[in-house]
Motif scaffolding. Sequence first.
Motif, PDB file in Angstrom:
ATOM      1  N   ILE A  11      65.357  38.577  26.633  1.00  0.00           N
ATOM      2  CA  ILE A  11      65.282  39.840  27.073  1.00  0.00           C
ATOM      3  C   ILE A  11      65.802  40.649  25.779  1.00  0.00           C
ATOM      4  O   ILE A  11      65.214  41.798  25.543  1.00  0.00           O
ATOM      5  CB  ILE A  11      65.815  40.007  28.359  1.00  0.00           C
ATOM      6  CG1 ILE A  11      65.466  39.379  29.539  1.00  0.00           C
ATOM      7  CG2 ILE A  11      65.987  41.658  28.662  1.00  0.00           C
ATOM      8  CD1 ILE A  11      65.988  39.479  31.007  1.00  0.00           C
ATOM      9  N   GLN A  56      68.816  45.895  25.412  1.00  0.00           N
ATOM     10  CA  GLN A  56      68.056  46.959  26.021  1.00  0.00           C
ATOM     11  C   GLN A  56      66.618  46.598  25.901  1.00  0.00           C
ATOM     12  O   GLN A  56      65.490  47.281  26.048  1.00  0.00           O
ATOM     13  CB  GLN A  56      68.091  48.077  24.949  1.00  0.00           C
ATOM     14  CG  GLN A  56      69.506  48.871  25.059  1.00  0.00           C
ATOM     15  CD  GLN A  56      69.562  49.838  24.081  1.00  0.00           C
ATOM     16  OE1 GLN A  56      68.724  50.289  23.270  1.00  0.00           O
ATOM     17  NE2 GLN A  56      70.704  50.739  24.178  1.00  0.00           N
ATOM     18  N   GLY A  57      66.148  45.310  26.160  1.00  0.00           N
ATOM     19  CA  GLY A  57      64.893  44.772  26.155  1.00  0.00           C
ATOM     20  C   GLY A  57      64.227  44.690  24.917  1.00  0.00           C
ATOM     21  O   GLY A  57      62.789  44.580  25.112  1.00  0.00           O
ATOM     22  N   LYS A  58      64.752  44.773  23.923  1.00  0.00           N
ATOM     23  CA  LYS A  58      64.070  44.852  22.398  1.00  0.00           C
ATOM     24  C   LYS A  58      63.107  43.543  22.199  1.00  0.00           C
ATOM     25  O   LYS A  58      62.187  43.667  21.691  1.00  0.00           O
ATOM     26  CB  LYS A  58      64.896  45.254  21.451  1.00  0.00           C
ATOM     27  CG  LYS A  58      65.309  46.668  21.467  1.00  0.00           C
ATOM     28  CD  LYS A  58      66.284  47.082  20.337  1.00  0.00           C
ATOM     29  CE  LYS A  58      66.560  48.587  20.395  1.00  0.00           C
ATOM     30  NZ  LYS A  58      67.369  48.847  19.302  1.00  0.00           N
ATOM     31  N   ILE A  97      62.087  41.155  24.211  1.00  0.00           N
ATOM     32  CA  ILE A  97      60.931  40.885  25.371  1.00  0.00           C
ATOM     33  C   ILE A  97      59.692  42.092  25.062  1.00  0.00           C
ATOM     34  O   ILE A  97      58.671  41.854  25.371  1.00  0.00           O
ATOM     35  CB  ILE A  97      61.212  40.939  26.696  1.00  0.00           C
ATOM     36  CG1 ILE A  97      60.012  40.510  27.752  1.00  0.00           C
ATOM     37  CG2 ILE A  97      61.610  42.309  27.306  1.00  0.00           C
ATOM     38  CD1 ILE A  97      59.909  39.048  27.598  1.00  0.00           C
ATOM     39  N   LYS A  98      60.059  43.141  24.752  1.00  0.00           N
ATOM     40  CA  LYS A  98      59.282  44.362  24.162  1.00  0.00           C
ATOM     41  C   LYS A  98      58.575  43.910  22.784  1.00  0.00           C
ATOM     42  O   LYS A  98      57.145  43.803  22.829  1.00  0.00           O
ATOM     43  CB  LYS A  98      59.851  45.576  24.044  1.00  0.00           C
ATOM     44  CG  LYS A  98      60.247  46.353  25.299  1.00  0.00           C
ATOM     45  CD  LYS A  98      60.806  47.593  24.829  1.00  0.00           C
ATOM     46  CE  LYS A  98      61.488  48.256  26.334  1.00  0.00           C
ATOM     47  NZ  LYS A  98      62.226  49.676  25.800  1.00  0.00           N
ATOM     48  N   ALA A  99      59.094  43.286  22.037  1.00  0.00           N
ATOM     49  CA  ALA A  99      58.426  42.828  20.726  1.00  0.00           C
ATOM     50  C   ALA A  99      57.557  41.611  20.929  1.00  0.00           C
ATOM     51  O   ALA A  99      56.268  41.556  20.563  1.00  0.00           O
ATOM     52  CB  ALA A  99      59.431  42.276  19.865  1.00  0.00           C
ATOM     53  N   ARG A 140      55.946  41.044  23.937  1.00  0.00           N
ATOM     54  CA  ARG A 140      54.806  41.668  24.653  1.00  0.00           C
ATOM     55  C   ARG A 140      53.920  42.386  23.506  1.00  0.00           C
ATOM     56  O   ARG A 140      52.646  42.427  23.943  1.00  0.00           O
ATOM     57  CB  ARG A 140      55.217  42.575  25.779  1.00  0.00           C
ATOM     58  CG  ARG A 140      55.875  41.875  26.988  1.00  0.00           C
ATOM     59  CD  ARG A 140      56.594  42.927  27.895  1.00  0.00           C
ATOM     60  NE  ARG A 140      57.008  42.341  29.206  1.00  0.00           N
ATOM     61  CZ  ARG A 140      58.074  42.705  29.762  1.00  0.00           C
ATOM     62  NH1 ARG A 140      58.805  43.982  29.442  1.00  0.00           N
ATOM     63  NH2 ARG A 140      58.298  42.247  31.266  1.00  0.00           N
ATOM     64  N   SER A 141      54.479  42.849  22.628  1.00  0.00           N
ATOM     65  CA  SER A 141      53.790  43.616  21.829  1.00  0.00           C
ATOM     66  C   SER A 141      52.922  42.674  21.105  1.00  0.00           C
ATOM     67  O   SER A 141      51.637  43.091  20.755  1.00  0.00           O
ATOM     68  CB  SER A 141      54.615  44.381  20.940  1.00  0.00           C
ATOM     69  OG  SER A 141      55.251  45.553  21.318  1.00  0.00           O
ATOM     70  N   GLU A 179      55.401  38.882  32.041  1.00  0.00           N
ATOM     71  CA  GLU A 179      56.456  39.158  32.633  1.00  0.00           C
ATOM     72  C   GLU A 179      57.517  38.319  32.700  1.00  0.00           C
ATOM     73  O   GLU A 179      57.257  37.053  32.391  1.00  0.00           O
ATOM     74  CB  GLU A 179      55.895  39.196  34.284  1.00  0.00           C
ATOM     75  CG  GLU A 179      54.850  40.033  34.457  1.00  0.00           C
ATOM     76  CD  GLU A 179      55.321  41.451  34.351  1.00  0.00           C
ATOM     77  OE1 GLU A 179      56.742  41.703  34.646  1.00  0.00           O
ATOM     78  OE2 GLU A 179      54.536  42.340  33.967  1.00  0.00           O
TER      79      GLU A 179
END
Length: 77
Positions: free
Chosen positions: A47, A50-52, A54-56, A58-59, A75
Motif C-alpha cells: 500500500i 498514503q497509498g502511493k 498501490i496508486k502507482a 494501479r496507474s 483492489e
Amino acid sequence: MKMKDLTLFIVKRLADKPEAVSIDEEQDGDLTVLNLIVDEGDKGKVIGKQGKVIKAIRSVVGVAASKAGVRTVVEID
C-alpha cells in the motif's frame, strides 16, 4: 502480457513473502477486477505511505490495460 501477470510481477518484487502473493480475477461485464491477496506483513509495503505504492501499481496496470483495449481495476484485500 495479461494484466494479472503484470500485477503479480510488480507485487512479488515488492513483497517480503512473494510466495504468499496471489490474485483472484473476476469479470464484471467488460471490467476485469483483480483482487490482490498478500501476507499481512506485506500489506503496508504494497500500500505504501498514503497509498502511493498501490496508486502507482494501479496507474501502471491501468495504462497497460488501456493500451491493450481492456478495462482493469486493482483492489487489495
